[in-house]
Design a protein around this motif. Structure first.
Motif, PDB file in Angstrom:
ATOM      1  N   ALA B  26       0.843  -1.201   0.000  1.00  0.00           N
ATOM      2  CA  ALA B  26       0.000   0.000   0.000  1.00  0.00           C
ATOM      3  C   ALA B  26       0.874   1.245   0.000  1.00  0.00           C
ATOM      4  O   ALA B  26       0.594   2.230  -0.710  1.00  0.00           O
ATOM      5  CB  ALA B  26      -0.916   0.004   1.221  1.00  0.00           C
ATOM      6  N   TYR B  27       1.960   1.194   0.767  1.00  0.00           N
ATOM      7  CA  TYR B  27       2.872   2.338   0.822  1.00  0.00           C
ATOM      8  C   TYR B  27       3.507   2.593  -0.539  1.00  0.00           C
ATOM      9  O   TYR B  27       3.537   3.722  -1.030  1.00  0.00           O
ATOM     10  CB  TYR B  27       3.948   2.080   1.880  1.00  0.00           C
ATOM     11  N   LEU B  28       3.993   1.500  -1.161  1.00  0.00           N
ATOM     12  CA  LEU B  28       4.675   1.661  -2.455  1.00  0.00           C
ATOM     13  C   LEU B  28       3.705   2.192  -3.505  1.00  0.00           C
ATOM     14  O   LEU B  28       4.051   3.089  -4.290  1.00  0.00           O
ATOM     15  CB  LEU B  28       5.276   0.319  -2.903  1.00  0.00           C
ATOM     16  N   VAL B  29       2.490   1.667  -3.507  1.00  0.00           N
ATOM     17  CA  VAL B  29       1.498   2.127  -4.482  1.00  0.00           C
ATOM     18  C   VAL B  29       1.224   3.608  -4.282  1.00  0.00           C
ATOM     19  O   VAL B  29       1.207   4.406  -5.227  1.00  0.00           O
ATOM     20  CB  VAL B  29       0.184   1.306  -4.353  1.00  0.00           C
ATOM     21  N   MET B  30       1.061   3.995  -3.027  1.00  0.00           N
ATOM     22  CA  MET B  30       0.777   5.401  -2.706  1.00  0.00           C
ATOM     23  C   MET B  30       1.924   6.291  -3.162  1.00  0.00           C
ATOM     24  O   MET B  30       1.725   7.356  -3.752  1.00  0.00           O
ATOM     25  CB  MET B  30       0.619   5.509  -1.184  1.00  0.00           C
ATOM     26  N   GLU B  31       3.168   5.848  -2.863  1.00  0.00           N
ATOM     27  CA  GLU B  31       4.336   6.643  -3.248  1.00  0.00           C
ATOM     28  C   GLU B  31       4.413   6.780  -4.762  1.00  0.00           C
ATOM     29  O   GLU B  31       4.704   7.852  -5.295  1.00  0.00           O
ATOM     30  CB  GLU B  31       5.623   5.986  -2.711  1.00  0.00           C
ATOM     31  N   SER B  38      -0.683  11.829  -9.431  1.00  0.00           N
ATOM     32  CA  SER B  38      -2.110  11.568  -9.610  1.00  0.00           C
ATOM     33  C   SER B  38      -2.861  11.510  -8.281  1.00  0.00           C
ATOM     34  O   SER B  38      -3.928  10.932  -8.184  1.00  0.00           O
ATOM     35  CB  SER B  38      -2.315  10.269 -10.393  1.00  0.00           C
ATOM     36  N   VAL B  39      -2.280  12.096  -7.239  1.00  0.00           N
ATOM     37  CA  VAL B  39      -2.967  12.125  -5.947  1.00  0.00           C
ATOM     38  C   VAL B  39      -3.334  13.566  -5.640  1.00  0.00           C
ATOM     39  O   VAL B  39      -2.501  14.467  -5.743  1.00  0.00           O
ATOM     40  CB  VAL B  39      -2.046  11.580  -4.834  1.00  0.00           C
ATOM     41  N   ASN B  40      -4.597  13.794  -5.297  1.00  0.00           N
ATOM     42  CA  ASN B  40      -4.969  15.182  -5.027  1.00  0.00           C
ATOM     43  C   ASN B  40      -4.569  15.601  -3.616  1.00  0.00           C
ATOM     44  O   ASN B  40      -4.218  14.782  -2.775  1.00  0.00           O
ATOM     45  CB  ASN B  40      -6.461  15.414  -5.293  1.00  0.00           C
ATOM     46  N   TYR B  41      -4.628  16.898  -3.353  1.00  0.00           N
ATOM     47  CA  TYR B  41      -4.130  17.434  -2.085  1.00  0.00           C
ATOM     48  C   TYR B  41      -4.938  16.934  -0.898  1.00  0.00           C
ATOM     49  O   TYR B  41      -4.420  16.768   0.200  1.00  0.00           O
ATOM     50  CB  TYR B  41      -4.132  18.960  -2.131  1.00  0.00           C
ATOM     51  N   LEU B  42      -6.212  16.697  -1.142  1.00  0.00           N
ATOM     52  CA  LEU B  42      -7.081  16.213  -0.080  1.00  0.00           C
ATOM     53  C   LEU B  42      -6.545  14.902   0.492  1.00  0.00           C
ATOM     54  O   LEU B  42      -6.426  14.727   1.704  1.00  0.00           O
ATOM     55  CB  LEU B  42      -8.484  16.005  -0.656  1.00  0.00           C
ATOM     56  N   LEU B  43      -6.190  14.009  -0.417  1.00  0.00           N
ATOM     57  CA  LEU B  43      -5.708  12.704   0.010  1.00  0.00           C
ATOM     58  C   LEU B  43      -4.313  12.830   0.630  1.00  0.00           C
ATOM     59  O   LEU B  43      -3.990  12.152   1.602  1.00  0.00           O
ATOM     60  CB  LEU B  43      -5.687  11.753  -1.187  1.00  0.00           C
ATOM     61  N   MET B  44      -3.497  13.726   0.057  1.00  0.00           N
ATOM     62  CA  MET B  44      -2.146  13.927   0.598  1.00  0.00           C
ATOM     63  C   MET B  44      -2.224  14.347   2.063  1.00  0.00           C
ATOM     64  O   MET B  44      -1.454  13.879   2.897  1.00  0.00           O
ATOM     65  CB  MET B  44      -1.438  15.035  -0.188  1.00  0.00           C
ATOM     66  N   LEU B 307     -13.245   6.918   3.130  1.00  0.00           N
ATOM     67  CA  LEU B 307     -14.533   6.932   2.422  1.00  0.00           C
ATOM     68  C   LEU B 307     -15.329   8.219   2.641  1.00  0.00           C
ATOM     69  O   LEU B 307     -15.720   8.870   1.668  1.00  0.00           O
ATOM     70  CB  LEU B 307     -15.360   5.712   2.822  1.00  0.00           C
ATOM     71  N   PRO B 308     -15.554   8.637   3.905  1.00  0.00           N
ATOM     72  CA  PRO B 308     -16.365   9.855   4.087  1.00  0.00           C
ATOM     73  C   PRO B 308     -15.695  11.090   3.508  1.00  0.00           C
ATOM     74  O   PRO B 308     -16.375  12.019   3.079  1.00  0.00           O
ATOM     75  CB  PRO B 308     -16.487   9.975   5.609  1.00  0.00           C
ATOM     76  N   GLU B 309     -14.345  11.103   3.484  1.00  0.00           N
ATOM     77  CA  GLU B 309     -13.654  12.259   2.922  1.00  0.00           C
ATOM     78  C   GLU B 309     -13.777  12.293   1.404  1.00  0.00           C
ATOM     79  O   GLU B 309     -13.887  13.347   0.797  1.00  0.00           O
ATOM     80  CB  GLU B 309     -12.172  12.235   3.313  1.00  0.00           C
ATOM     81  N   MET B 310     -13.740  11.085   0.826  1.00  0.00           N
ATOM     82  CA  MET B 310     -13.826  11.000  -0.632  1.00  0.00           C
ATOM     83  C   MET B 310     -15.245  11.337  -1.099  1.00  0.00           C
ATOM     84  O   MET B 310     -15.452  12.056  -2.064  1.00  0.00           O
ATOM     85  CB  MET B 310     -13.455   9.595  -1.106  1.00  0.00           C
ATOM     86  N   LEU B 311     -16.229  10.789  -0.372  1.00  0.00           N
ATOM     87  CA  LEU B 311     -17.616  11.076  -0.732  1.00  0.00           C
ATOM     88  C   LEU B 311     -18.069  12.249   0.127  1.00  0.00           C
ATOM     89  O   LEU B 311     -18.570  12.077   1.224  1.00  0.00           O
ATOM     90  CB  LEU B 311     -18.498   9.853  -0.465  1.00  0.00           C
ATOM     91  N   ARG B 312     -17.860  13.426  -0.366  1.00  0.00           N
ATOM     92  CA  ARG B 312     -18.072  14.639   0.422  1.00  0.00           C
ATOM     93  C   ARG B 312     -19.456  14.697   1.075  1.00  0.00           C
ATOM     94  O   ARG B 312     -19.615  15.126   2.199  1.00  0.00           O
ATOM     95  CB  ARG B 312     -17.856  15.878  -0.454  1.00  0.00           C
TER      96      ARG B 312
END
Lengths: 293, 359
Positions: B26-31, B38-44, B307-312
């Motif tokens: 999961a860490y490697l995929v995220m990195e 391709s990761v938005n600031y919200l997720l960062m 999930l709740p953060e992604m689905l505003r």
């Protein structure tokens, strides 16, 4: 003089804790579970009075009656849906469910009534009394609270001593299986306990919000936890214990607020709980229960 | 050669390696995703909190699932870890320039303090059982939060001053400045946390709890959970093992707090971050994760936060959904009706059940 007025405030707050603690102590005595949602039933009761009086202009006494009915039904429904299926489950599962119910009620209220603080107008029409040349003022709400608390306490004790349903409660709290064999309707008795406890919670809620007139979805949780502390302090399962524990805790809280620090008053109350549980885990009037292997 | 890898056949050991692998992948995929942008600031912004929640959930899972005691005060231990380490970092940020060393020291301080408090609180608390233990840990959590809100620590040319309730009692010189300023908390904590450190801390926590659970002491802890009286009668030191597991659980929660504190420039103890609500939220992660599965706790923490953060639109309903999840999980697991239903369809879920037992 200020000490006496703090003492009176303490007794008044303590009476509210005592009424809430009754709900905890009865449910704990009979269902052997800590009903975490009890404090939030209080909050729902307050919102019922608030919306019917402020929003719909209902007579305050009618609205209190309505609130008692709503809370009673709510208590019974919670018991039926969430607690009854878990009678045989381990205590941890029941406790987690109770926390879930408490959380559910809080967030439900948050969605419906919003997070803003509502100012609760006192529904108790009673003037303040001035004694000793205006130096000592006793608020009307405080006197009504103490009187109601004493009346409820006496009525409940008579109910348990003199009526069949009350005796059934005692029997179920002593030994559930034996009571069932003797023909006591155990499920009915547990429902009745939840109904009485929740009905009292509605009354406690009205008194609480009349004395401290702010209402949010979290209004009930802190007094609920403190009332549980009071129930433990007095000896859980004991009705006079809930009364003594509640009054003492109220006095400790108000005096702590006045003489030590208002920010630390919660910490002081919880410290009392911890000390009581360590020194005398069964509380002031509680009976020691020996563990059977 | 065959014997060498025999330990892999042990299903619980296998499950442990799968958990490590999941975290690392999961860490490697995220990195990789972050590298390609391709990761938005919200997720960062969510990455470090995700690690914090996962770590505290691992700690609470040890306490609830393996020790069998419900603690509602883990937010308090997190709070201790956060504040002790942030105080240390603010005091020493002029002397230690190397970020890794600074974080490491802060981590050690925060974890040790949280563990120490867990030990001290555990001595009286673990004598109680069930509901009482839950309510007393809740009380301790609130006391810790209350005290930190009236605590003042200042530093001037003469040294460090400590006061409670009254900031004027610090009697600081003119050049003095606050380290902890009561309810305003600590500001100016160096920003030392990042996703990589968070994942390393998750792996360290996992390593500790898995080793504990698979050791002799861990088996003793589980024996005490399953039957305290039987465990006592075969000569296990019940209080000792309970205290050990509880302190380790508190220390891990403290590690989560350290990570949390160094991710924020201003740290305050509010009901939202270190109150009862946080303890409940972590409990939801542990319960949903399956109570006795560290892997499940991490997955639940990540899913329920993301999930709740992604689905505003859902974020208003987040706590409502959590509470329904708690009730539903308990009813599903323990209600006689559901038990019947499950045994009816046992054939369908048979494989599933087997793998559950392995965990």
């Amino acid at each position: 003089m200020s000490f006496i007025s703090y003492l009176i405030n303490g007794i008044s707050l303590g009476s509210i804790y005592a009424i809430i603690a009754l709900g905890y102590t009865m449910v704990y005595g009979i269902a052997k579970m800590l009903n975490f949602a009890h404090g939030d039933v209080i909050m729902i009761g307050c919102y019922v009075v608030f919306t019917t009086v402020t929003g719909l202009g209902l007579n305050p006494y009618l609205s209190i009656l309505l609130s008692v009915i709503v809370c009673t039904v709510l208590g019974v429904v919670i018991e039926k849906i969430a607690y009854k299926p878990l009678r045989k489950a381990p205590p941890l599962a029941v406790l987690i469910t109770a926390i879930g119910v408490s959380y559910f009620l809080q967030n439900f209220a948050l969605l419906i009534f919003g997070a803003d603080t509502k100012s609760f107008t006192s529904v108790i029409p009673m003037n303040n009394i001035k004694l000793a040349g205006d130096k000592l003022v006793i608020s009307g709400v405080a006197m009504v609270t103490v009187c109601i608390c004493i009346v409820i306490m006496l009525a409940l004790m008579t109910f348990i001593k003199r009526t069949k349903a009350g005796q059934a409660m005692l029997a179920v709290s002593e030994d559930k299986d034996a009571a069932q064999l003797m023909g006591v309707n155990v499920n009915g008795t547990i429902s009745l306990t939840f109904a009485i406890g929740s009905g009292l919670a509605a009354i406690a809620g009205v008194l609480l919000c009349s004395a401290y007139p702010t209402l949010t979805p979290y209004t009930g949780s802190m007094p609920g936890i403190k009332a549980f502390t009071a129930a433990v302090f007095g000896g859980i399962g004991s009705i006079p214990g809930a009364f003594i524990g509640g009054i003492l805790l109220g006095i400790i809280e108000i005096l702590g607020k006045a003489y030590i620090s208002s920010q630390l008053s919660d910490a002081i109350v919880f410290a009392v709980l911890i000390i009581v549980l360590l020194v005398r885990p069964t509380g002031i009037l509680g009976k020691a229960v020996h563990e059977k292997v | 050669m065959k014997d060498k890898f025999n330990f892999l056949k042990n299903s619980s050991v296998k499950s442990m390696f799968v958990t490590y692998a999941i975290v690392i992948v999961a860490y490697l995929v995220m990195e990789a995703l972050m590298f390609t942008g391709s990761v938005n600031y919200l997720l960062m912004d969510l990455l470090v909190p995700l690690c914090v929640y996962s770590i505290v959930a691992i700690g609470l899972c040890l306490c609830v699932g393996y020790l069998g005691e419900l603690s509602l005060g883990h937010a308090g231990f997190m709070c201790i870890g956060a504040f002790t380490s942030a105080t240390f970092s603010s005091l020493t940020k002029e002397f230690i320039s190397n970020e890794i060393v600074a974080f490491l020291l802060a981590f050690v301080i925060g974890t040790i303090f949280a563990g120490l408090f867990g030990f001290l609180i555990g001595i009286p608390v673990l004598r109680l059982r069930g509901d009482y233990l839950a309510i007393v840990t809740l009380a301790f959590g609130e006391i810790i939060k209350n005290i930190i809100n009236v605590l003042f620590i200042g530093k001037d040319s003469k040294g460090i001053h400590v006061a409670i309730v009254d900031p004027d009692a610090l009697k600081m010189e003119a050049d003095g400045k606050y380290i902890i300023n009561g309810a305003k908390g600590i500001s100016g904590t160096p920003h030392l946390s990042n996703f990589t450190i968070g994942v390393i801390l998750i792996l360290i926590s996992l390593f500790i709890v898995y080793n504990l659970v698979h050791s002799r002491s861990g088996r003793a802890v589980m024996a005490i959970r399953d039957n305290r009286i039987a465990a006592e009668s075969v000569g296990l030191n019940v209080t000792g093992y309970k205290l050990m597991a509880f302190s380790i659980s508190a220390a891990i929660a403290g590690a989560g707090g350290v990570l949390y504190a160094h991710n924020l420039s201003t740290l305050t103890a509010t009901p939202a971050n270190f109150g009862y609500n946080m303890s409940i939220m972590i409990l939801v992660f542990v319960v949903l994760g399956g109570m006795r599965s560290f892997r499940g706790s991490i997955i639940a923490a990540v899913l329920l936060t993301m999930l709740p953060e992604m689905l505003r639109g859902l974020s208003d309903y987040r706590m409502l959904i959590y509470s329904v999840v708690l009730i539903a999980m308990m009813l599903f697991n323990w209600s006689p009706k559901f038990k019947e239903l499950r045994s009816k369809y046992a054939g369908v879920f048979k494989r599933n059940k087997k793998s559950k037992e392995a965990v």
